[in-house]
Design a protein around this motif. Structure first.
Motif, PDB file in Angstrom:
ATOM      1  N   GLU A   1       5.276  -2.420   3.110  1.00 57.77           N
ATOM      2  CA  GLU A   1       6.518  -3.058   2.658  1.00 57.77           C
ATOM      3  C   GLU A   1       6.738  -2.817   1.173  1.00 57.77           C
ATOM      4  O   GLU A   1       7.873  -2.601   0.726  1.00 57.77           O
TER       5      GLU A   1
ATOM      6  N   LEU B   1       9.946  -0.903  -0.385  1.00 64.68           N
ATOM      7  CA  LEU B   1      10.777  -1.503  -1.433  1.00 64.68           C
ATOM      8  C   LEU B   1      10.889  -0.565  -2.623  1.00 64.68           C
ATOM      9  O   LEU B   1      11.965  -0.402  -3.201  1.00 64.68           O
TER      10      LEU B   1
ATOM     11  N   HIS C   1      13.276   2.173  -1.746  1.00 64.13           N
ATOM     12  CA  HIS C   1      14.660   1.689  -1.719  1.00 64.13           C
ATOM     13  C   HIS C   1      15.237   1.599  -3.130  1.00 64.13           C
ATOM     14  O   HIS C   1      16.426   1.859  -3.340  1.00 64.13           O
ATOM     15  N   TYR C   2      14.401   1.225  -4.079  1.00 63.26           N
ATOM     16  CA  TYR C   2      14.831   1.120  -5.477  1.00 63.26           C
ATOM     17  C   TYR C   2      14.204   2.244  -6.309  1.00 63.26           C
ATOM     18  O   TYR C   2      13.805   2.029  -7.455  1.00 63.26           O
TER      19      TYR C   2
ATOM     20  N   ILE D   1      13.898  -7.675  -8.649  1.00 62.27           N
ATOM     21  CA  ILE D   1      14.286  -6.996  -7.414  1.00 62.27           C
ATOM     22  C   ILE D   1      14.126  -7.929  -6.217  1.00 62.27           C
ATOM     23  O   ILE D   1      14.966  -7.956  -5.307  1.00 62.27           O
ATOM     24  N   GLY D   2      13.048  -8.707  -6.210  1.00 69.34           N
ATOM     25  CA  GLY D   2      12.850  -9.665  -5.129  1.00 69.34           C
ATOM     26  C   GLY D   2      13.971 -10.686  -5.063  1.00 69.34           C
ATOM     27  O   GLY D   2      14.437 -11.044  -3.971  1.00 69.34           O
TER      28      GLY D   2
ATOM     29  N   ARG E   1      17.029 -10.203  -6.109  1.00 64.96           N
ATOM     30  CA  ARG E   1      18.218  -9.490  -5.629  1.00 64.96           C
ATOM     31  C   ARG E   1      18.163  -9.310  -4.111  1.00 64.96           C
ATOM     32  O   ARG E   1      19.173  -9.481  -3.421  1.00 64.96           O
ATOM     33  N   GLU E   2      16.988  -8.963  -3.601  1.00 66.97           N
ATOM     34  CA  GLU E   2      16.838  -8.790  -2.157  1.00 66.97           C
ATOM     35  C   GLU E   2      17.072 -10.110  -1.419  1.00 66.97           C
ATOM     36  O   GLU E   2      17.731 -10.145  -0.379  1.00 66.97           O
TER      37      GLU E   2
ATOM     38  N   ARG F   1      20.732 -10.815  -1.366  1.00 64.41           N
ATOM     39  CA  ARG F   1      21.430  -9.937  -0.422  1.00 64.41           C
ATOM     40  C   ARG F   1      21.229 -10.399   1.018  1.00 64.41           C
ATOM     41  O   ARG F   1      22.157 -10.395   1.827  1.00 64.41           O
ATOM     42  N   VAL F   2      20.011 -10.819   1.340  1.00 65.19           N
ATOM     43  CA  VAL F   2      19.719 -11.288   2.694  1.00 65.19           C
ATOM     44  C   VAL F   2      20.479 -12.579   2.995  1.00 65.19           C
ATOM     45  O   VAL F   2      21.022 -12.765   4.093  1.00 65.19           O
TER      46      VAL F   2
END
Length: 236
Positions: free
Chosen positions: A178, A182, A185-186, A225-226, A228-229, A232-233
């Protein structure tokens, strides 16, 4: 996101909370570089100089001095290329210490990350060491190409250091696969953050504390980033 993470990490470098980690990181990095220097110089004296004297038996004394100066310059250049893998190894030893300080001070309300098992950390550090050495060999070859040499240093180390430090920070909270997903993805963000680390690495003396800066920066970046994720979720 990158600039705020870099500013936060730079501001923490010499704080009292980082002092013990700073001393351990700096001490081990210097010790490793000194050991490498003596190892390389001994190797040159053992292999290169006898071969040179055998090849040119009538070589004047001044030529020996000149050869020594050239060898010293070559060794210094080699040491500059070895700073990146050395900092990667040191970071593998102290990333959890650095991360714990950052998380405790800046993210007290978040769940604490879990330290990576020592054996797993050593395996990842050893694997990454090989990748960094290979990458810097490629960068060394590209030094022969005008206009590419400086860019090669930043691009190679930016990618490799960004990838390694981000995955280490992410794996405190996520499974390895994971964390890698991640990072992919970034990829652009992580690469740009790696370029910041490469710039830090290129500054004499400051490059000795690159592990401390890079680890703290990537902890902040992973947190951003976490967040932001998660946002988004929740919107999705």
């Amino acid at each position: 996101m990158i600039s705020s993470a870099a500013r936060a990490a730079a501001g923490q470098l010499f704080s009292p909370e980082f002092r013990s980690v700073f001393i351990k990181t700096l001490g081990l990095t210097l010790l490793a570089l000194v050991a490498l220097w003596f190892g390389l110089t001994s190797l040159v004296e053992w292999l290169a100089l006898p071969w040179l004297h055998a090849l040119l038996p009538g070589m004047p004394s001044w030529a020996g001095w000149l050869g020594g100066i050239i060898a010293a310059i070559a060794l210094a250049f080699g040491m500059a290329l070895l700073i990146a893998p050395v900092t990667a190894i040191v970071a593998g030893l102290f990333l959890d210490d650095i991360a714990e300080v950052v998380e405790r001070i800046d993210y007290p309300g978040d769940p604490a990350g879990r330290a990576m098992p020592a054996l797993r950390s050593l395996v990842l550090s050893a694997r990454f060491l090989g990748v960094v050495i290979l990458g810097n060999i490629v960068a060394l070859l590209l030094l022969l190409v005008p206009g590419v040499n400086i860019a090669a240093f930043f691009i190679v180390n930016g990618y490799l250091l960004g990838r390694e430090f981000f995955e280490f920070a992410a794996m405190r909270f996520r499974p390895e696969e994971e964390a890698r997903a991640l990072r992919r993805h970034y990829a652009g963000t992580v690469f740009l953050a790696g370029l910041v680390i490469s710039a830090f690495l290129a500054v004499p003396l400051l490059n000795l504390v690159t592990p401390l800066f890079a680890a703290a920066m990537m902890v902040h970046l992973h947190k951003a980033i976490g967040a932001r994720e998660a946002s988004r979720v929740s919107r999705g």
